[in-house]
Design an enzyme around this catalytic site. Structure first.
Site, short mmCIF file in Angstrom:
data_model
loop_
_atom_site.label_atom_id
_atom_site.label_comp_id
_atom_site.label_asym_id
_atom_site.label_seq_id
_atom_site.Cartn_x
_atom_site.Cartn_y
_atom_site.Cartn_z
N HIS A 1 11.52 -0.52 -9.84
CA HIS A 1 11.17 -1.70 -9.06
C HIS A 1 11.61 -3.05 -9.80
O HIS A 1 11.06 -3.04 -11.01
CB HIS A 1 9.55 -1.77 -8.78
CG HIS A 1 9.38 -3.05 -8.01
ND1 HIS A 1 8.85 -2.96 -6.53
CD2 HIS A 1 8.89 -4.34 -8.44
CE1 HIS A 1 8.67 -4.20 -6.40
NE2 HIS A 1 8.62 -5.00 -7.42
N GLU B 1 6.48 1.10 -12.76
CA GLU B 1 7.50 1.65 -12.06
C GLU B 1 9.11 1.20 -12.49
O GLU B 1 9.48 0.35 -12.65
CB GLU B 1 7.50 1.35 -10.39
CG GLU B 1 6.36 1.59 -9.79
CD GLU B 1 6.29 1.08 -8.34
OE1 GLU B 1 5.24 1.41 -7.51
OE2 GLU B 1 7.40 0.14 -7.90
N HIS C 1 7.82 -6.88 -1.95
CA HIS C 1 8.62 -6.63 -0.95
C HIS C 1 8.99 -7.47 0.16
O HIS C 1 9.80 -7.55 0.96
CB HIS C 1 8.75 -5.15 -0.54
CG HIS C 1 9.34 -4.09 -1.75
ND1 HIS C 1 10.61 -3.75 -1.66
CD2 HIS C 1 8.53 -3.46 -2.82
CE1 HIS C 1 10.77 -3.21 -2.81
NE2 HIS C 1 9.62 -2.68 -3.35
N ASP D 1 13.98 -1.64 -5.01
CA ASP D 1 13.89 -0.51 -5.68
C ASP D 1 15.14 0.37 -5.81
O ASP D 1 16.01 0.21 -4.70
CB ASP D 1 12.83 0.54 -4.82
CG ASP D 1 11.49 0.10 -4.73
OD1 ASP D 1 11.03 -0.79 -5.48
OD2 ASP D 1 10.61 0.57 -3.70
#
Length: 238
Positions: free
Chosen positions: A207, A204, A135, A142
């Site tokens: 993501h 995830e 990030h 996300d």
């Protein structure tokens, strides 16, 4: 401490960061990390690299063609190192508490167990320019999807639900209609984004990234696609 994807070399392309247009996407405002007190120090989470944003806009067009009125909803994008550290520390405390441990007095073994659990999902808040959190490169975000009424689609778990439900294929083999629907919605999100070159993090469902170390490593190791041998997005300091 490093993760396997940090073995991918970075050849920074120098692309600028651009604001994510709120007229095209739904932004999760107020940002949950800001509400928790994360130190952005004047930076904004609603920015991405120029090429990443262009691909995300293209993904939104794909979604609109399939589901008119539906939008990609971003819950997080750019994350300074200071914010990454704040959130990892917060999650360490939460996980220790959930395990019935005193975070301030963890034994060496307890600290190791909590750390491994947290870093299964969270990136290491490293200051090393050779191993930035995804990030912090401006290449990761996300997200989920909202329908034409502005309601989030049901994916079976919320973003940052760090349980087994975070796995993208958690509902893949479910037999009940509700769980099958959740899986189909996760697949829709994955389909529109991977069509534009994004790679989904295998831990995830929410993501995605493109051109950072993690996405290149996943393509090489998990997708058996070795066209990319280096990342083009390194750490961004704003």
């Amino acid at each position: 401490m490093k993760k396997p994807y940090h073995s991918i070399p970075i050849r920074e392309c120098g692309e600028k960061m651009l604001p994510i247009p709120s007229d095209i996407f739904c932004l999760g405002i107020p940002h949950i990390y800001e509400v928790l007190g994360a130190p952005y120090n004047g930076a904004t989470p609603w920015m991405l690299r120029e090429g990443v944003l262009a691909s995300l806009i293209a993904a939104q067009k794909r979604l609109s063609a399939i589901k008119p009125g539906w939008k990609i909803k971003l819950s997080d994008a750019y994350r300074p190192i200071s914010v990454q550290k704040f959130m990892v520390d917060l999650e360490m405390q939460k996980q220790a508490t959930d395990m019935g441990l005193d975070f301030q007095n963890l034994s060496e073994e307890e600290h190791k167990i909590v750390t491994e659990k947290v870093l299964h999902f969270w990136a290491i808040p490293s200051d090393d320019p050779l191993s930035p959190p995804p990030h912090s490169t401006g290449a990761a975000f996300d997200c989920t999807i909202i329908d034409e009424y502005g309601k989030e689609i049901d994916t079976g778990s919320y973003i940052d639900d760090f349980s087994e439900k975070a796995s993208p294929d958690f509902f893949a083999n479910a037999q009940d209609a509700a769980s099958q629907h959740c899986h189909s919605m996760r697949q829709l999100l994955k389909t529109i984004l991977t069509a534009e070159g994004f790679v989904q993090f295998h831990n995830e469902w929410w993501h995605f990234s493109k051109g950072d170390q993690l996405s290149v490593w996943i393509k090489n190791q998990m997708l058996n696609d070795f066209k990319d041998s280096f990342a083009i997005y390194g750490r961004v300091d704003t």
